[in-house]
Design a protein around this motif. Structure first.
Motif, PDB file in Angstrom:
ATOM      1  N   ASP A  81      27.695 -48.986  28.472  1.00 23.06           N
ATOM      2  CA  ASP A  81      26.537 -49.475  28.840  1.00 23.06           C
ATOM      3  C   ASP A  81      26.646 -50.710  29.360  1.00 23.06           C
ATOM      4  O   ASP A  81      27.576 -51.409  29.553  1.00 23.06           O
ATOM      5  CB  ASP A  81      25.768 -49.703  27.425  1.00 23.06           C
ATOM      6  CG  ASP A  81      24.262 -49.458  27.661  1.00 23.06           C
ATOM      7  OD1 ASP A  81      23.695 -49.367  28.804  1.00 23.06           O
ATOM      8  OD2 ASP A  81      23.436 -49.687  26.941  1.00 23.06           O
ATOM      9  N   LYS A  82      25.323 -50.914  30.032  1.00 22.29           N
ATOM     10  CA  LYS A  82      25.664 -52.321  30.923  1.00 22.29           C
ATOM     11  C   LYS A  82      24.256 -52.798  31.206  1.00 22.29           C
ATOM     12  O   LYS A  82      23.118 -52.056  31.454  1.00 22.29           O
ATOM     13  CB  LYS A  82      26.262 -52.084  32.367  1.00 22.29           C
ATOM     14  CG  LYS A  82      26.334 -53.251  33.300  1.00 22.29           C
ATOM     15  CD  LYS A  82      26.574 -53.126  34.749  1.00 22.29           C
ATOM     16  CE  LYS A  82      26.433 -54.099  35.613  1.00 22.29           C
ATOM     17  NZ  LYS A  82      26.867 -53.834  37.196  1.00 22.29           N
ATOM     18  N   PHE A  83      24.121 -54.060  31.241  1.00 18.87           N
ATOM     19  CA  PHE A  83      22.887 -54.897  31.663  1.00 18.87           C
ATOM     20  C   PHE A  83      23.037 -55.647  32.835  1.00 18.87           C
ATOM     21  O   PHE A  83      24.097 -56.599  32.729  1.00 18.87           O
ATOM     22  CB  PHE A  83      22.315 -55.727  30.385  1.00 18.87           C
ATOM     23  CG  PHE A  83      21.732 -54.750  29.490  1.00 18.87           C
ATOM     24  CD1 PHE A  83      20.372 -54.434  29.359  1.00 18.87           C
ATOM     25  CD2 PHE A  83      22.364 -54.394  28.367  1.00 18.87           C
ATOM     26  CE1 PHE A  83      19.796 -53.823  28.328  1.00 18.87           C
ATOM     27  CE2 PHE A  83      21.943 -53.296  27.415  1.00 18.87           C
ATOM     28  CZ  PHE A  83      20.657 -53.060  27.484  1.00 18.87           C
ATOM     29  N   GLU A  84      22.393 -55.593  33.986  1.00 23.13           N
ATOM     30  CA  GLU A  84      22.848 -56.057  35.062  1.00 23.13           C
ATOM     31  C   GLU A  84      22.611 -57.482  35.241  1.00 23.13           C
ATOM     32  O   GLU A  84      21.476 -57.911  34.456  1.00 23.13           O
ATOM     33  CB  GLU A  84      22.149 -55.502  36.491  1.00 23.13           C
ATOM     34  CG  GLU A  84      22.406 -55.944  37.855  1.00 23.13           C
ATOM     35  CD  GLU A  84      23.872 -55.830  38.014  1.00 23.13           C
ATOM     36  OE1 GLU A  84      24.653 -56.524  38.050  1.00 23.13           O
ATOM     37  OE2 GLU A  84      24.099 -54.645  38.256  1.00 23.13           O
TER      38      GLU A  84
ATOM     39  N   THR B  94      25.787 -60.505  33.400  1.00 22.34           N
ATOM     40  CA  THR B  94      26.282 -59.326  33.127  1.00 22.34           C
ATOM     41  C   THR B  94      26.590 -58.994  31.811  1.00 22.34           C
ATOM     42  O   THR B  94      27.383 -59.642  31.355  1.00 22.34           O
ATOM     43  CB  THR B  94      27.123 -58.752  34.516  1.00 22.34           C
ATOM     44  OG1 THR B  94      26.694 -58.727  35.491  1.00 22.34           O
ATOM     45  CG2 THR B  94      27.428 -57.170  34.087  1.00 22.34           C
ATOM     46  N   VAL B  95      26.204 -58.123  30.936  1.00 27.90           N
ATOM     47  CA  VAL B  95      26.595 -57.689  29.752  1.00 27.90           C
ATOM     48  C   VAL B  95      27.179 -56.362  29.893  1.00 27.90           C
ATOM     49  O   VAL B  95      26.548 -55.406  30.087  1.00 27.90           O
ATOM     50  CB  VAL B  95      25.609 -57.825  28.739  1.00 27.90           C
ATOM     51  CG1 VAL B  95      26.033 -57.315  27.396  1.00 27.90           C
ATOM     52  CG2 VAL B  95      25.110 -59.359  28.741  1.00 27.90           C
ATOM     53  N   HIS B  96      28.498 -56.083  29.234  1.00 27.66           N
ATOM     54  CA  HIS B  96      29.068 -54.653  29.227  1.00 27.66           C
ATOM     55  C   HIS B  96      29.117 -54.364  27.688  1.00 27.66           C
ATOM     56  O   HIS B  96      29.218 -55.257  26.949  1.00 27.66           O
ATOM     57  CB  HIS B  96      30.350 -54.728  29.872  1.00 27.66           C
ATOM     58  CG  HIS B  96      30.163 -55.044  31.493  1.00 27.66           C
ATOM     59  ND1 HIS B  96      30.714 -55.820  32.090  1.00 27.66           N
ATOM     60  CD2 HIS B  96      29.701 -53.823  32.311  1.00 27.66           C
ATOM     61  CE1 HIS B  96      30.521 -55.705  33.364  1.00 27.66           C
ATOM     62  NE2 HIS B  96      30.117 -54.236  33.672  1.00 27.66           N
ATOM     63  N   LEU B  97      28.984 -52.993  27.454  1.00 25.39           N
ATOM     64  CA  LEU B  97      29.644 -52.549  26.262  1.00 25.39           C
ATOM     65  C   LEU B  97      30.649 -51.397  26.649  1.00 25.39           C
ATOM     66  O   LEU B  97      30.516 -50.721  27.298  1.00 25.39           O
ATOM     67  CB  LEU B  97      28.435 -51.761  25.572  1.00 25.39           C
ATOM     68  CG  LEU B  97      28.826 -51.044  24.382  1.00 25.39           C
ATOM     69  CD1 LEU B  97      28.923 -51.957  23.082  1.00 25.39           C
ATOM     70  CD2 LEU B  97      27.477 -50.389  23.659  1.00 25.39           C
ATOM     71  N   ALA B  98      31.721 -51.467  25.862  1.00 29.37           N
ATOM     72  CA  ALA B  98      32.879 -50.503  26.095  1.00 29.37           C
ATOM     73  C   ALA B  98      33.435 -49.946  24.651  1.00 29.37           C
ATOM     74  O   ALA B  98      33.393 -50.700  23.908  1.00 29.37           O
ATOM     75  CB  ALA B  98      34.188 -51.457  27.055  1.00 29.37           C
ATOM     76  N   ALA B  99      34.132 -48.856  25.022  1.00 33.96           N
ATOM     77  CA  ALA B  99      34.648 -48.143  23.838  1.00 33.96           C
ATOM     78  C   ALA B  99      35.731 -47.164  24.264  1.00 33.96           C
ATOM     79  O   ALA B  99      35.879 -46.832  25.421  1.00 33.96           O
ATOM     80  CB  ALA B  99      33.646 -47.236  22.929  1.00 33.96           C
ATOM     81  N   PHE B 100      36.531 -46.978  23.253  1.00 31.28           N
ATOM     82  CA  PHE B 100      37.740 -45.930  23.713  1.00 31.28           C
ATOM     83  C   PHE B 100      37.109 -44.478  23.835  1.00 31.28           C
ATOM     84  O   PHE B 100      36.037 -43.983  23.210  1.00 31.28           O
ATOM     85  CB  PHE B 100      38.837 -45.737  22.572  1.00 31.28           C
ATOM     86  CG  PHE B 100      40.070 -46.541  22.750  1.00 31.28           C
ATOM     87  CD1 PHE B 100      40.635 -46.704  23.654  1.00 31.28           C
ATOM     88  CD2 PHE B 100      39.799 -47.542  21.542  1.00 31.28           C
ATOM     89  CE1 PHE B 100      41.813 -47.518  23.752  1.00 31.28           C
ATOM     90  CE2 PHE B 100      40.921 -48.418  21.779  1.00 31.28           C
ATOM     91  CZ  PHE B 100      41.996 -48.563  22.801  1.00 31.28           C
ATOM     92  N   GLU B 101      37.668 -43.839  25.037  1.00 29.06           N
ATOM     93  CA  GLU B 101      37.089 -42.584  25.257  1.00 29.06           C
ATOM     94  C   GLU B 101      38.616 -41.758  25.633  1.00 29.06           C
ATOM     95  O   GLU B 101      39.164 -41.812  26.527  1.00 29.06           O
ATOM     96  CB  GLU B 101      36.674 -42.116  26.555  1.00 29.06           C
ATOM     97  CG  GLU B 101      34.961 -42.896  26.337  1.00 29.06           C
ATOM     98  CD  GLU B 101      33.996 -41.713  25.871  1.00 29.06           C
ATOM     99  OE1 GLU B 101      34.550 -40.595  25.160  1.00 29.06           O
ATOM    100  OE2 GLU B 101      32.950 -42.182  25.772  1.00 29.06           O
ATOM    101  N   GLY B 102      39.352 -41.290  24.312  1.00 28.44           N
ATOM    102  CA  GLY B 102      40.439 -40.554  24.235  1.00 28.44           C
ATOM    103  C   GLY B 102      41.311 -42.012  24.261  1.00 28.44           C
ATOM    104  O   GLY B 102      41.252 -42.816  23.701  1.00 28.44           O
TER     105      GLY B 102
END
Length: 248
Positions: A104-107, A89-97
């Motif tokens: 985003d995510k790849f299973e 599993t690969v995740h992409l994360a960023a600040f939202e406020g």
């Protein structure tokens, strides 16, 4: 705001007018008027049982919002390649406020998987992606955030006070990556690395998340070179030049 609250309730499950009105602080006719307006503009839709669901306009807007994220567009092919190479599993994360959000995510390609989805927030004191993003902030801002967190202990390894989190962020900044050593869920561990823009600012984080039964901690760390190669490639596409690489 009342309309936003209704959409939030419908995000949890489809509901009838009576169900929505039973928990509202305003009259049922006000709820009905808001629902009809949102139904006309496709923000909600109604089924044969007169239950309201989120409508197609929200899907359209969410797709447009995701398309407008340059980080997500730049990262996607590299994250897909990392997912293909590792199978995890690969995740992409960023600040939202003030929140860190999975954008985003790849299973995982393996039968044993972890639950997550795009749009969920990451716990700031336990998630590897959150540590990466927090580690790039000025110390005063880190201290402000760390002092205001509710340190919910989710596992035996969860950080439980501001001092522990600030010390962890210092390590993350020095070493250039972060881990979640079964701190959020006892059966999953993660590693995360920063994605930088042309200024060198950390604008996102990518992670590999793996159930412990599939890979022990040493095996997880063996994937760190793959993860860092991925995030550095994304950063390069965003215009960042790695000074360490250029000085070699």
């Amino acid at each position: 705001m009342r309309a936003m609250d209704l959409l939030g309730e419908l995000a949890e499950k489809p509901q009838t007018l009576d169900e929505l009105a039973s928990r509202a602080s305003v009259h049922k006719t006000t709820i009905m008027r808001l629902l009809h307006a949102m139904e006309e503009t496709r923000f909600v839709t109604r089924d044969r049982e007169q239950r309201f669901h989120l409508g197609s306009k929200l899907f359209e807007l969410s797709s447009l919002a995701l398309e407008q994220r340059d980080i997500r567009a730049a990262a996607r092919p590299h994250l897909a390649e990392l997912n293909t190479r590792t199978g995890h599993t690969v995740h992409l994360a960023a600040f939202e406020g003030s929140d860190v959000v999975y954008v985003d995510k790849f299973e995982s390609r393996h039968p044993v998987r972890m639950y997550s989805r795009i749009g969920l927030t990451a716990a700031l004191h336990s998630a590897a992606v959150a540590k990466v993003l927090l580690a790039d902030l000025p110390r005063s801002e880190q201290e402000h955030i760390a002092g205001g967190l509710d340190y919910v202990r989710m596992t035996d390894n969860t950080l439980t006070d501001p001092q522990a989190l600030l010390a962890e962020l210092e390590r993350v900044k020095t070493q250039g990556w972060a881990h979640d050593n079964a701190e959020h869920e006892s059966f999953v561990h993660c590693i995360a690395a920063p994605i930088r823009d042309v200024r060198g600012v950390v604008v996102a984080a990518a992670s590999l998340s793996i159930p412990i039964v599939m890979l022990d901690y040493d095996g997880l760390l063996n994937l760190l070179p793959d993860l860092k190669a991925c995030t550095e490639a994304i950063s390069a596409d965003l215009g960042w030049t790695n000074p360490e690489r250029d000085n070699k």
